[in-house]
Write a protein that holds these residues in place. Structure first.
Motif, PDB file in Angstrom:
ATOM      1  N   MET A  53     -20.841  -2.459  30.459  1.00  0.00           N
ATOM      2  CA  MET A  53     -20.933  -3.290  31.644  1.00  0.00           C
ATOM      3  C   MET A  53     -19.962  -2.933  32.750  1.00  0.00           C
ATOM      4  N   GLY A  54     -19.027  -2.046  32.446  1.00  0.00           N
ATOM      5  CA  GLY A  54     -18.102  -1.632  33.486  1.00  0.00           C
ATOM      6  C   GLY A  54     -16.942  -2.569  33.687  1.00  0.00           C
ATOM      7  N   TRP A  55     -16.800  -3.566  32.781  1.00  0.00           N
ATOM      8  CA  TRP A  55     -15.658  -4.463  32.889  1.00  0.00           C
ATOM      9  C   TRP A  55     -15.340  -5.061  31.533  1.00  0.00           C
ATOM     10  N   ASP A  56     -14.106  -5.535  31.411  1.00  0.00           N
ATOM     11  CA  ASP A  56     -13.697  -6.205  30.190  1.00  0.00           C
ATOM     12  C   ASP A  56     -14.192  -7.644  30.205  1.00  0.00           C
ATOM     13  N   GLU A  57     -14.274  -8.230  29.050  1.00  0.00           N
ATOM     14  CA  GLU A  57     -14.816  -9.576  28.918  1.00  0.00           C
ATOM     15  C   GLU A  57     -14.086 -10.561  29.829  1.00  0.00           C
ATOM     16  N   GLU A  61     -18.866 -10.692  37.110  1.00  0.00           N
ATOM     17  CA  GLU A  61     -20.257 -11.011  36.862  1.00  0.00           C
ATOM     18  C   GLU A  61     -21.175  -9.828  37.128  1.00  0.00           C
ATOM     19  N   LYS A  62     -20.873  -9.039  38.143  1.00  0.00           N
ATOM     20  CA  LYS A  62     -21.758  -7.947  38.520  1.00  0.00           C
ATOM     21  C   LYS A  62     -21.599  -6.787  37.552  1.00  0.00           C
ATOM     22  N   LEU A  63     -22.724  -6.277  37.050  1.00  0.00           N
ATOM     23  CA  LEU A  63     -22.670  -5.219  36.050  1.00  0.00           C
ATOM     24  C   LEU A  63     -22.546  -3.840  36.680  1.00  0.00           C
ATOM     25  N   GLU A  69     -26.847   1.570  34.887  1.00  0.00           N
ATOM     26  CA  GLU A  69     -27.578   2.836  34.876  1.00  0.00           C
ATOM     27  C   GLU A  69     -28.933   2.686  34.194  1.00  0.00           C
ATOM     28  N   ILE A  70     -29.004   1.861  33.158  1.00  0.00           N
ATOM     29  CA  ILE A  70     -30.286   1.626  32.497  1.00  0.00           C
ATOM     30  C   ILE A  70     -31.256   0.949  33.449  1.00  0.00           C
TER      31      ILE A  70
END
Length: 374
Positions: A53-57, A61-63, A69-70
């Motif tokens: 997701m490009g971020w830690d938990e 919100e934005k992926l 990429e999917i």
């Protein structure tokens, strides 16, 4: 007919293989591996939130990452369906599935969390990889879990149908515990893991992915699934994009004294590194398998080559099977390379007609996606 490829979440790191590298024009389905199962609760989640997701938990919100990429891949290649693969071959994953199977509460949490992932992330379905149920009771629990997932998928009420598949064993000791006909009622198709027939755990340097002959074979497994009532076009034949090596051996079916180094783990080499320098490649057209051998080092490596892969594609077509599956994406040559296995199999299967049904790019219940994009 399908061409299915597993993509490893961790490929974005040392392997430097992002989702955008996938040869989408040669594929109909991609399995994103692996989501993890919490054995204490039964809940399923992505294994690496930063890669996915490009971020830690909790940090946004934005992926970004592989999920973004999917989504872009699916908009670019509308014929490619992407499934979230849950589990894997690790002991941790196996024990987690066993824990889920032993508890109705954990089974319910498993299903609910899977549906949360499906409705929020850009997937077209689920692929379960439990390696493997060891008793008939676990096999029965597996069938119930699949049925519960199928029911939950049908209750979402979206305009498209989620796919549900499994990575299925080819060893009799493993599939004998599975109620195949009962499981089949919930499944769209089966990904047969027709590899790892030999390795560090065997007594001799046997072939690891042969169609015929040997103690284990893909053909024996196919016949067993067909005998259980599985339609041939629901059986997808797996092929390895890696080779298993054996040191101190005089050739196939001979004793060995070790497995060597490997690309990422001992004794396992990415296909794109094979055959090793100094080794000669051999294709056994009778048993449909390939190996290389270096007599000076006494090292044998068992794998698939373009020639054996094409023979396997012919086997798939001749028996009316449902296509080919590959583990895993980063280990093949680029599709433009003359030794790319995925390209060779795609070229052979394409005339039989490949699945061109559309994927889903609209997620009305997602907190991250909508019809306008990420």
């Amino acid at each position: 007919m399908r061409t299915v490829m597993y993509y490893c979440e961790w490929a974005v790191y040392a392997r430097a293989y992002p989702v955008s590298s996938l040869p989408v024009d040669k594929l109909t389905h991609v399995n994103y591996a692996f989501a993890k199962v919490d054995p204490a609760t039964g809940r399923v989640d992505v294994a690496d939130r930063y890669a996915a997701m490009g971020w830690d938990e909790g940090n946004g919100e934005k992926l970004h990452g592989s999920m973004a990429e999917i989504f872009q891949l699916k908009n670019r290649a509308r014929h490619v369906k992407v499934l979230l693969s849950v589990g894997g071959a690790t002991e941790t994953a196996t024990s987690a599935f066993a824990a889920v199977a032993s508890s109705p509460v954990r089974q319910q949490a498993f299903v609910q969390s899977c549906m949360t992932l499906l409705t929020n992330l850009p997937f077209d379905g689920l692929d379960l990889d439990w390696e493997f149920p060891t008793t008939a009771a676990e096999g029965a629990a597996y069938a119930r879990l699949l049925a519960a997932l199928r029911s939950a998928m049908g209750s979402v009420g979206l305009a498209f149908g989620y796919l549900l598949t499994v990575a299925a064993p080819c060893g009799r000791d493993n599939y004998s515990h599975l109620p195949l006909a009962e499981m089949d009622r919930s499944l769209d198709y089966w990904n047969l893991m027709a590899y790892d027939f030999s390795g560090a755990w065997t007594a001799t340097a046997d072939h690891q992915a042969n169609i015929y002959g040997g103690r284990f074979s893909a053909d024996a497994a196919v016949k067993a699934y067909l005998a259980a009532g599985i339609a041939p076009d629901k059986l997808v034949l797996g092929m390895p994009l890696y080779g298993r090596s054996f040191k101190g051996t005089d050739g196939p079916c001979c004793a060995f004294s070790g497995v060597g180094d490997g690309s990422w783990e001992a004794g396992v080499y990415d296909y794109k590194q094979l055959p090793p320098p100094g080794a000669t490649e051999y294709v056994d057209r009778q048993h449909i398998c390939t190996w290389s051998y270096d007599p000076s080092l006494r090292v044998l490596v068992s794998y698939d080559s373009p020639e054996s892969a094409v023979l396997k594609a012919d086997y798939i077509r001749a028996r009316g099977l449902g296509g080919a599956m590959f583990w895993e994406a980063s280990a093949d040559h680029p599709p433009s390379h003359p030794r790319s296995l995925v390209a060779a199999v795609h070229a052979r299967l394409q005339p039989a007609g490949l699945d061109r049904s559309l994927n889903c790019v609209c997620y009305p219940r997602s907190r991250y996606f909508n019809i306008h994009g990420v």
